[in-house]
Structure formats: C-alpha cells, structure tokens
Design a protein around this motif. Structure first.
Motif, PDB file in Angstrom:
ATOM      1  N   LEU A  32       0.838  -1.207   0.000  1.00 21.68           N
ATOM      2  CA  LEU A  32       0.000   0.000   0.000  1.00 21.68           C
ATOM      3  C   LEU A  32       0.869   1.251   0.000  1.00 21.68           C
ATOM      4  O   LEU A  32       0.677   2.153  -0.818  1.00 21.68           O
ATOM      5  N   ALA A  33       1.827   1.303   0.923  1.00 23.17           N
ATOM      6  CA  ALA A  33       2.687   2.484   1.022  1.00 23.17           C
ATOM      7  C   ALA A  33       3.491   2.687  -0.255  1.00 23.17           C
ATOM      8  O   ALA A  33       3.658   3.819  -0.722  1.00 23.17           O
TER       9      ALA A  33
ATOM     10  N   LEU B 169      -3.737  10.157  -2.258  1.00 25.14           N
ATOM     11  CA  LEU B 169      -4.362   9.436  -1.158  1.00 25.14           C
ATOM     12  C   LEU B 169      -3.446   9.445   0.065  1.00 25.14           C
ATOM     13  O   LEU B 169      -2.228   9.297  -0.067  1.00 25.14           O
ATOM     14  N   PRO B 170      -3.995   9.596   1.244  1.00 28.19           N
ATOM     15  CA  PRO B 170      -3.180   9.504   2.458  1.00 28.19           C
ATOM     16  C   PRO B 170      -2.876   8.053   2.795  1.00 28.19           C
ATOM     17  O   PRO B 170      -3.559   7.135   2.312  1.00 28.19           O
TER      18      PRO B 170
ATOM     19  N   THR C  53       5.409  11.332   0.223  1.00 29.73           N
ATOM     20  CA  THR C  53       4.692  12.596   0.332  1.00 29.73           C
ATOM     21  C   THR C  53       3.271  12.401   0.850  1.00 29.73           C
ATOM     22  O   THR C  53       2.450  13.304   0.762  1.00 29.73           O
ATOM     23  N   ASN C  54       2.977  11.208   1.375  1.00 26.10           N
ATOM     24  CA  ASN C  54       1.605  10.902   1.745  1.00 26.10           C
ATOM     25  C   ASN C  54       1.306  11.130   3.219  1.00 26.10           C
ATOM     26  O   ASN C  54       0.272  10.714   3.724  1.00 26.10           O
ATOM     27  N   ALA C  55       2.234  11.782   3.919  1.00 17.81           N
ATOM     28  CA  ALA C  55       1.973  12.190   5.293  1.00 17.81           C
ATOM     29  C   ALA C  55       1.433  13.617   5.272  1.00 17.81           C
ATOM     30  O   ALA C  55       1.789  14.409   4.398  1.00 17.81           O
TER      31      ALA C  55
ATOM     32  N   THR D  46      -8.301   4.876   0.035  1.00 13.22           N
ATOM     33  CA  THR D  46      -7.094   4.193   0.500  1.00 13.22           C
ATOM     34  C   THR D  46      -7.422   2.783   0.981  1.00 13.22           C
ATOM     35  O   THR D  46      -6.697   1.830   0.680  1.00 13.22           O
ATOM     36  N   GLU D  47      -8.504   2.648   1.736  1.00 15.60           N
ATOM     37  CA  GLU D  47      -8.884   1.319   2.232  1.00 15.60           C
ATOM     38  C   GLU D  47      -9.355   0.425   1.086  1.00 15.60           C
ATOM     39  O   GLU D  47      -9.073  -0.782   1.094  1.00 15.60           O
ATOM     40  N   GLN D  48     -10.036   0.982   0.096  1.00 10.96           N
ATOM     41  CA  GLN D  48     -10.396   0.186  -1.084  1.00 10.96           C
ATOM     42  C   GLN D  48      -9.142  -0.352  -1.764  1.00 10.96           C
ATOM     43  O   GLN D  48      -9.104  -1.504  -2.212  1.00 10.96           O
ATOM     44  N   LEU D  49      -8.124   0.499  -1.859  1.00 12.51           N
ATOM     45  CA  LEU D  49      -6.857   0.086  -2.451  1.00 12.51           C
ATOM     46  C   LEU D  49      -6.232  -1.044  -1.649  1.00 12.51           C
ATOM     47  O   LEU D  49      -5.775  -2.050  -2.218  1.00 12.51           O
TER      48      LEU D  49
END
Length: 384
Positions: free
Chosen positions: A48-49, A252-253, A229-231, A311-314
């Motif tokens: 994910l990350a 997306l975060p 860059t997602n923070a 994000t959770e779907q991903l």
C-alpha cells in the motif's frame, strides 16, 4: 521531502557502480523471505505504502514469503529434501519472473550466533547467485531485533546482539555485490506510542509484528525507495497558472491507525502560482473549504472521508490479489495436485493457471485505485 538520493545512505549502498532507480514502470517485484515477509501479505501495508508513493508507476508485487524459512529455502521442502526446497524456490521465482527482489532472511539463523555466521554468509551468497540470474536490482532486508516484553518471555539481549552481527554480514554482502540494504532496526527500536490509540509494542511475542507493527514499519521501508509525500499535509498538484474553474489532484493519504476510525479531515497544501482565494469543492456532499493562497501553501484542513475510503479500497484490492496469488503459488491441496497423491487428483492441476487472469484483474484495479482524487477548485485572483 525525502528523495531516493537522499535516502540512499540511510538504506545502504552497493559497492560498485551507480545504483539504478528503485522502481520502474512495468516492474515485477518479488518478496522473498521468512515469516516477516509472508505475514505482510495478510495486511498489505508495505505494498500500500509503495503504491501511494508511486501513483504514476505501474508495477506488480508478488509475495513468495514462507514462514520459518532460511536462506537455504528449507521450509519449502514440504515432504521432500533440501534439493526439493531449492527447486520450489526457483520455480516460484520463474513464475514471477521478477525485475526487483526484496530479500528478508536472518531472523532464524541469528539464533545460532557466531557459530553459524560463516555458514549463513555462504548460503546467502548462494541464494544471491540464484537471484542475480534474474535481476541485479536486489534489496537485502536486515532482520529486526526482538522486543523486550518482559517476563515470562526471555531477555532478548543476546539474540539482539546476534541480529546486529548478522545484519552487518548482510550489509557486507550487499556492498560486495552492488545491492542495497534496508535497515529498519533503528526505527523499530525507537518506537514509543504517541497516544492511547497506539499499542505499547509492535509485536505480539517479541518477534512477530502485529497488524499495527506492519502499519508502522511500512512507510519507513518505502522512504528509502521513493519520495514519501503521503503524510500530512498532503501535497496537491495544481495547474500553472490555475484557471478560475479548475481541478487539483490530491494524493491518497496513508491508511489510518488500524482499529481506529479514519479522521474526518486532513491537512492539504496547495501551492497556487497566483495570489488570491481558493475554494475547494470536495466530491460528494462534503462542505467547501475556502482559504487564501498563503494559507493553502501552509496547509488547510479538508474533508478526508473520501480519501481514506479510497485508501482502504486500495488496501482491500491488494489483499484480494495477495490471496489469489497465494492460492496460485501455494494451493492448499498441492499434495494431490503435484506430490505423492497426484495420481488421485493431479488432473485438476490444469486449473491452477486459471488464477492468473484473476490476479491480473486485481493488478489493474490496484493501479486505478491508487490515482489521486480530483477536487474542483474555484479560484479568485487578488485584485490590487
């Protein structure tokens, strides 16, 4: 922002030549190792990350981890011997045909201490010989130390000294062969909960990461591979110059803390190229957010429900893909399909490749889901 170049020293470098870019479009990434690697597929946070850090890069990830495994691949022997174990590993690698490989070994071997170090290095070198037939882009993950969880669990001091010893051996192998190492030990050892929502420990028994543990270490693994860059504040992308009615792309975060509801809002920075006022309109029924360009540059709270939801779907698509590949790579009834009882049901083995299009479908879904979300923005330039 942390770039690949900035983080190279942090994650170790190879001894010869220039290190190639970490992840390319079209890469096929294989994760090879023991329990630490295998259990990651149950949570999907590393993948994910990595996807969130590289939304424009189309790559695939396949988890070839095997609990309790060592650099000799012995856990993969099933009912066979060492030769069968090695053959299973090589066939699995052939199935993935990787262009990038992450290797995570040393946790089990470290129990042997100095006595087993030379054998470990020799076996690791043999493994790398095999992996290098497929790619030179290899990352060696150093084993994590054991958490001291107090009695009745044992004091991990001696084991952690061994882990340090084996980690240095892995660093040397990487340096000698031009690969990179991934060292999470410092971040792991320095972990302290920041609030009641975070648990006291990252593992459930001193050795094996919990769901929260995988969530915690995943961004730290990715920081050495791609700009993270997602923070918060999220860095939105706006056109230059921005038209009066335009759109901005908001990445997306990273996933919210496991077990806790996602925040309703998140800071987002938009760097406008003109002075004025920007009004952000979220998809759906979320309220508009208005601020001047200076405020947007520093970061303004925006509705986050749609972002965290995607994000959770991903992550769920990643988990679905992982399960499908696990059934492809390690079918539960393989004794009947491939081994000593294949005379009974071996004819069904022809069905196993039918997982491939299902896996590829999830790969496409993952790439689609990780794309930034477009928000409408109404911009009014400042008037003198």
């Amino acid at each position: 922002m942390l770039t690949c170049a900035d983080s190279f020293a942090q994650f170790g470098g190879g001894g010869g030549g220039q290190v190639k870019a970490a992840i390319h479009d079209g890469d096929r990434i294989a994760l090879v190792g023991g329990t630490f690697i295998e259990r990651e597929q149950q949570y999907g946070y590393f993948e994910l990350a990595l996807n969130l850090a590289l939304p424009e890069t189309n790559f695939t990830v396949r988890n070839l981890g095997w609990s309790g495994d060592t650099v000799t691949a012995i856990s993969r022997a099933r009912f066979g011997n060492q030769q069968e174990a090695w053959s299973h590993l090589t066939k699995s690698l052939d199935l993935v045909d990787p262009t990038v490989i992450f290797v995570g070994y040393g946790t089990n071997e470290a129990f042997r201490g100095k006595e087993g170090l030379d054998e470990f290095k020799a076996n690791y070198a043999k493994l790398l010989d095999e992996l290098e037939k497929r790619t030179q882009r290899i990352f060696l993950i150093k084993p994590l130390p054991m958490e001291n969880m107090g009695p009745p669990l044992p004091d991990p001091e001696q084991y952690n000294a061994n882990v340090e010893l084996y980690g240095k051996a892995i660093e040397q192998l990487a340096y000698d062969r031009g690969h990179r190492t991934m060292d999470l030990n410092q971040a792991f050892a320095k972990y302290k909960p920041t609030g009641k929502s975070e648990p006291e420990h990252l593992t459930d028994n001193g050795m094996h990461l919990t769901k929260f543990g995988y969530w915690y270490v995943a961004p730290k693994m990715v920081e050495g591979l791609a700009p993270w860059t997602n923070a918060p504040p999220l860095q939105a992308v706006a056109a230059n110059p921005l038209k009066p009615h335009d759109r901005v792309l908001i990445p997306l975060p990273y996933a919210s803390v496991p077990g806790k509801e996602a925040p309703n809002s998140i800071p987002c920075a938009i760097h406008f190229f003109q002075e004025g006022k920007g009004v952000l309109k979220s998809p759906g029924e979320a309220p508009e957010v208005a601020a001047n360009t200076e405020q947007w540059g520093r970061g303004v709270d925006i509705p986050a429900t749609i972002l965290y939801g995607k994000t959770e779907q991903l992550r769920q698509a990643i988990l679905r893909k992982n399960q499908l590949f696990f059934d492809r790579f390690r079918p539960q009834n393989e004794t009947y399909l491939y081994l000593f009882r294949k005379h009974e049901q071996g004819n069904n083995a022809v069905e196993i490749p039918q997982f491939d299009p299902l896996i590829e479908e999830q790969d496409k879904k993952i790439f689609e889901l990780k794309q930034p979300v477009a928000f409408d923005v109404q911009f009014e330039e400042a008037t003198n």
